[in-house]
Write a protein that holds these residues in place. Structure first.
Motif, PDB file in Angstrom:
ATOM      1  N   UNK A   1       0.843  -1.212   0.000  1.00  0.00           N
ATOM      2  CA  UNK A   1       0.000   0.000   0.000  1.00  0.00           C
ATOM      3  C   UNK A   1       0.870   1.252   0.000  1.00  0.00           C
ATOM      4  N   UNK A   2       0.229   2.397  -0.079  1.00  0.00           N
ATOM      5  CA  UNK A   2       0.963   3.651  -0.229  1.00  0.00           C
ATOM      6  C   UNK A   2       1.921   3.956   0.898  1.00  0.00           C
ATOM      7  N   UNK A   3       1.468   3.735   2.121  1.00  0.00           N
ATOM      8  CA  UNK A   3       2.299   4.082   3.285  1.00  0.00           C
ATOM      9  C   UNK A   3       3.548   3.204   3.333  1.00  0.00           C
ATOM     10  N   UNK A   4       3.357   1.926   3.116  1.00  0.00           N
ATOM     11  CA  UNK A   4       4.517   1.027   3.160  1.00  0.00           C
ATOM     12  C   UNK A   4       5.534   1.372   2.084  1.00  0.00           C
ATOM     13  N   UNK A   5       5.018   1.686   0.907  1.00  0.00           N
ATOM     14  CA  UNK A   5       5.919   2.029  -0.190  1.00  0.00           C
ATOM     15  C   UNK A   5       6.651   3.336   0.125  1.00  0.00           C
ATOM     16  N   UNK A   6       5.914   4.295   0.675  1.00  0.00           N
ATOM     17  CA  UNK A   6       6.541   5.563   1.044  1.00  0.00           C
ATOM     18  C   UNK A   6       7.658   5.327   2.069  1.00  0.00           C
ATOM     19  N   UNK A   7       7.368   4.585   3.114  1.00  0.00           N
ATOM     20  CA  UNK A   7       8.367   4.335   4.154  1.00  0.00           C
ATOM     21  C   UNK A   7       9.601   3.636   3.568  1.00  0.00           C
ATOM     22  N   UNK A   8       9.370   2.680   2.691  1.00  0.00           N
ATOM     23  CA  UNK A   8      10.492   1.954   2.084  1.00  0.00           C
ATOM     24  C   UNK A   8      11.331   2.886   1.222  1.00  0.00           C
ATOM     25  N   UNK A   9      10.665   3.755   0.472  1.00  0.00           N
ATOM     26  CA  UNK A   9      11.405   4.656  -0.415  1.00  0.00           C
ATOM     27  C   UNK A   9      12.165   5.712   0.383  1.00  0.00           C
ATOM     28  N   UNK A  10      11.519   6.263   1.417  1.00  0.00           N
ATOM     29  CA  UNK A  10      12.196   7.270   2.256  1.00  0.00           C
ATOM     30  C   UNK A  10      13.464   6.676   2.861  1.00  0.00           C
ATOM     31  N   UNK A  11      13.374   5.452   3.319  1.00  0.00           N
ATOM     32  CA  UNK A  11      14.463   4.903   4.130  1.00  0.00           C
ATOM     33  C   UNK A  11      15.743   4.670   3.329  1.00  0.00           C
ATOM     34  N   UNK A  12      15.685   4.793   2.008  1.00  0.00           N
ATOM     35  CA  UNK A  12      16.913   4.668   1.204  1.00  0.00           C
ATOM     36  C   UNK A  12      17.250   5.962   0.461  1.00  0.00           C
ATOM     37  N   UNK A  13      16.623   7.073   0.847  1.00  0.00           N
ATOM     38  CA  UNK A  13      16.873   8.342   0.160  1.00  0.00           C
ATOM     39  C   UNK A  13      18.294   8.841   0.440  1.00  0.00           C
ATOM     40  N   UNK A  14      18.923   9.385  -0.598  1.00  0.00           N
ATOM     41  CA  UNK A  14      20.288   9.922  -0.466  1.00  0.00           C
ATOM     42  C   UNK A  14      20.373  11.307  -1.111  1.00  0.00           C
ATOM     43  N   UNK A  15      19.297  12.056  -1.065  1.00  0.00           N
ATOM     44  CA  UNK A  15      19.229  13.293  -1.841  1.00  0.00           C
ATOM     45  C   UNK A  15      20.050  14.449  -1.267  1.00  0.00           C
ATOM     46  N   UNK A  16      20.414  14.398   0.013  1.00  0.00           N
ATOM     47  CA  UNK A  16      21.138  15.516   0.635  1.00  0.00           C
ATOM     48  C   UNK A  16      22.556  15.069   0.988  1.00  0.00           C
TER      49      UNK A  16
END
Ligand code: DU
Ligand code: SF4
Length: 226
Positions: A1-16
């Protein structure tokens, strides 16, 4: 679902770049002595709590030895001790402490999100870092919007982030911009006409709780308005 996908994507962000360097250097070689034998999370902190929340708490950013260590919002530091104790008193948290991601804590009706999701040096994200991280907050707001009733902004940075995200989603936001303060309130209206109450609280950081600027009674009072 949306929340799980969001959490998974956030947790590997390297944008900064600056924050990626800081979060990882603390995790690898800057661990606090008391935690030197523990593995550190060293990544962005995903939102935590009930995926069907009607209430959002908007924090500032992970602490280097708190969320950056445990991987859960406000977990393993003094700010979290205050916040979760209050959320437990108000009936949102299943237990008064949040020690580690395996401690069984659940939140009901409430979700904790952050303005910036990686630990910043000196707890101070730059303007650019806040802007870079804003799309993650926007997505949390979008997913919460159909059920959202209220938001508690911790500190002026959380307040500004909540108002910014509401504006970007096209909600009606009062003009001129409502001023932050402990107990400040603003009424926001979503595109679908849902009224969302934004409540301001002094941040639960030690600077405020140790000095008595924020008391348990003051925190309980704003949480009761959610
Ligand atoms: O086990 P799970 O449904 O994937 O939940 C992940 C995470 O979210 C778990 O640590 C508890 C928390 N959580 C919550 O606090 N409140 C809920 O209603 C559902 C999950
Ligand atoms: Fe990504 Fe936000 Fe971390 Fe920047 S602060 S790297 S945008 S998760």
């Amino acid at each position: 679902d949306g929340i799980r996908e969001l959490d998974a994507r956030v947790s590997v962000c390297r944008a900064c770049p600056r924050l990626v360097q800081w979060r990882e250097s603390v995790a690898v070689s800057g661990r606090r002595a008391a935690f030197a034998d523990q593995p550190y999370w060293g990544r962005p902190g995903p939102s935590f709590g009930d995926p069907d929340a009607e209430v959002l708490v908007v924090g500032l950013a992970p602490a280097a030895n708190g969320t950056n260590r445990t991987g859960r919002m406000f977990t393993g530091d003094r700010s979290g001790d205050w916040l979760y104790a209050a959320l437990h008193r108000a009936g949102y948290a299943s237990q008064p402490t949040s020690v580690s991601s395996g401690d069984g804590l659940t939140l009901t009706g409430l979700r904790i999100v952050a303005t910036v999701r990686c630990a910043p040096p000196a707890n101070k994200p730059t303007t650019e870092e806040k802007a870079t991280c804003a799309p993650w907050l926007d997505r949390d707001l979008e997913l919460a919007e159909p059920r959202l009733r209220s938001m508690l902004a911790l500190g002026a940075i959380g307040w500004d982030a909540a108002l910014g995200a509401a504006r970007r989603r096209g909600w009606a936001v009062p003009v001129p911009k409502p001023r932050f303060g402990h107990g400040a309130e603003a009424l926001l209206v979503t595109g679908a006409g849902r009224r969302v109450r934004l409540v301001g609280s002094y941040h639960v950081s030690q600077q405020n709780t140790f000095t008595g600027k924020l008391t348990e009674a003051m925190l309980d009072e704003v949480i009761a308005r959610l």
